[in-house]
Design an enzyme around this catalytic site. Structure first.
Site, mmCIF file in Angstrom:
data_model
loop_
_atom_site.group_PDB
_atom_site.id
_atom_site.type_symbol
_atom_site.label_atom_id
_atom_site.label_comp_id
_atom_site.label_asym_id
_atom_site.label_seq_id
_atom_site.Cartn_x
_atom_site.Cartn_y
_atom_site.Cartn_z
ATOM 1 N N CYS A 266 -6.032 -6.879 -6.734
ATOM 2 C CA CYS A 266 -5.807 -6.213 -5.455
ATOM 3 C C CYS A 266 -5.201 -7.152 -4.421
ATOM 4 C CB CYS A 266 -7.087 -5.570 -4.934
ATOM 5 S SG CYS A 266 -8.491 -6.677 -4.881
ATOM 6 N N HIS A 267 -5.314 -8.463 -4.620
ATOM 7 C CA HIS A 267 -4.706 -9.406 -3.672
ATOM 8 C C HIS A 267 -3.179 -9.322 -3.693
ATOM 9 C CE1 HIS A 267 -4.735 -11.678 -7.471
ATOM 10 N NE2 HIS A 267 -3.696 -12.337 -6.986
ATOM 11 N N GLU B 66 0.156 -18.053 -7.186
ATOM 12 C CA GLU B 66 0.942 -17.305 -8.172
ATOM 13 C C GLU B 66 2.451 -17.416 -7.924
ATOM 14 O OE1 GLU B 66 -0.578 -13.316 -8.011
ATOM 15 O OE2 GLU B 66 -2.350 -13.838 -9.184
ATOM 16 N N TYR C 171 0.850 -1.194 0.000
ATOM 17 C CA TYR C 171 0.000 0.000 0.000
ATOM 18 C C TYR C 171 0.888 1.248 0.000
ATOM 19 C CZ TYR C 171 -3.547 -3.370 1.498
ATOM 20 O OH TYR C 171 -4.396 -4.447 1.584
ATOM 21 N N ASN D 5 -12.630 -1.983 -5.425
ATOM 22 C CA ASN D 5 -12.265 -2.545 -6.728
ATOM 23 C C ASN D 5 -13.332 -3.539 -7.196
ATOM 24 O OD1 ASN D 5 -11.085 -3.817 -8.921
ATOM 25 N ND2 ASN D 5 -9.547 -4.886 -7.711
#
Length: 145
Positions: free
Chosen positions: A75-76, A112, A46, A67
């Site tokens: 956003c994750h 990911e 952030y 979002n």
């Protein structure tokens, strides 16, 4: 005759959900545009997004909470400056408890390729008190344009 104009820095193109949808304030859209630049397998904070936008981490978090384009606008991939997960889907660990949302955020990041301190230690995080204390490992992405 060659051009004498200097090239100008352009704003990156809008990611697909933003290019055709007018949702969001101008600030929210700028946060979402930056967030879309974070590649899969990476994370940012952030604070880094806020510094790039000359704003505050709280304002960035509020924009990400609104979002409507997740997961296309990922956003994750944004975590707290200390590497803890921060919030997800409008929930904040210190206020709302760990809950399913932070487990989901961690699962998305892990899928990911993002690593966590519990992966290294085999435990439940640096302080052993649940999802809010688990920290991501690595250097945050800061290559925003």
């Amino acid at each position: 005759m060659p051009s004498t104009t200097q090239p100008t820095q352009t704003t990156p193109p809008l990611p697909p959900p933003l290019d055709t949808n007018p949702r969001g304030t101008p600030f929210e859209r700028s946060v979402w545009r930056l967030t879309a630049q974070i590649p899969a397998g990476a994370f940012s904070t952030y604070g880094l997004l806020a510094a790039h936008l000359q704003s505050s981490p709280r304002a960035v978090g509020n924009a990400l909470r609104h979002n409507p384009f997740a997961p296309a606008i990922p956003c994750h991939r944004v975590v707290a400056t200390g590497g803890t997960l921060g919030g997800f889907k409008g929930k904040v660990a210190r206020r709302d408890g760990d809950g399913i949302t932070l487990q989901e955020k961690r699962a998305l990041l892990r899928r990911e390729g993002v690593r966590f301190d519990e992966d290294r230690t085999g435990g439940a995080g640096a302080r052993g008190k649940g999802e809010g204390k688990v920290r991501v490992l690595g250097t945050p992405f800061a290559g925003f344009v």
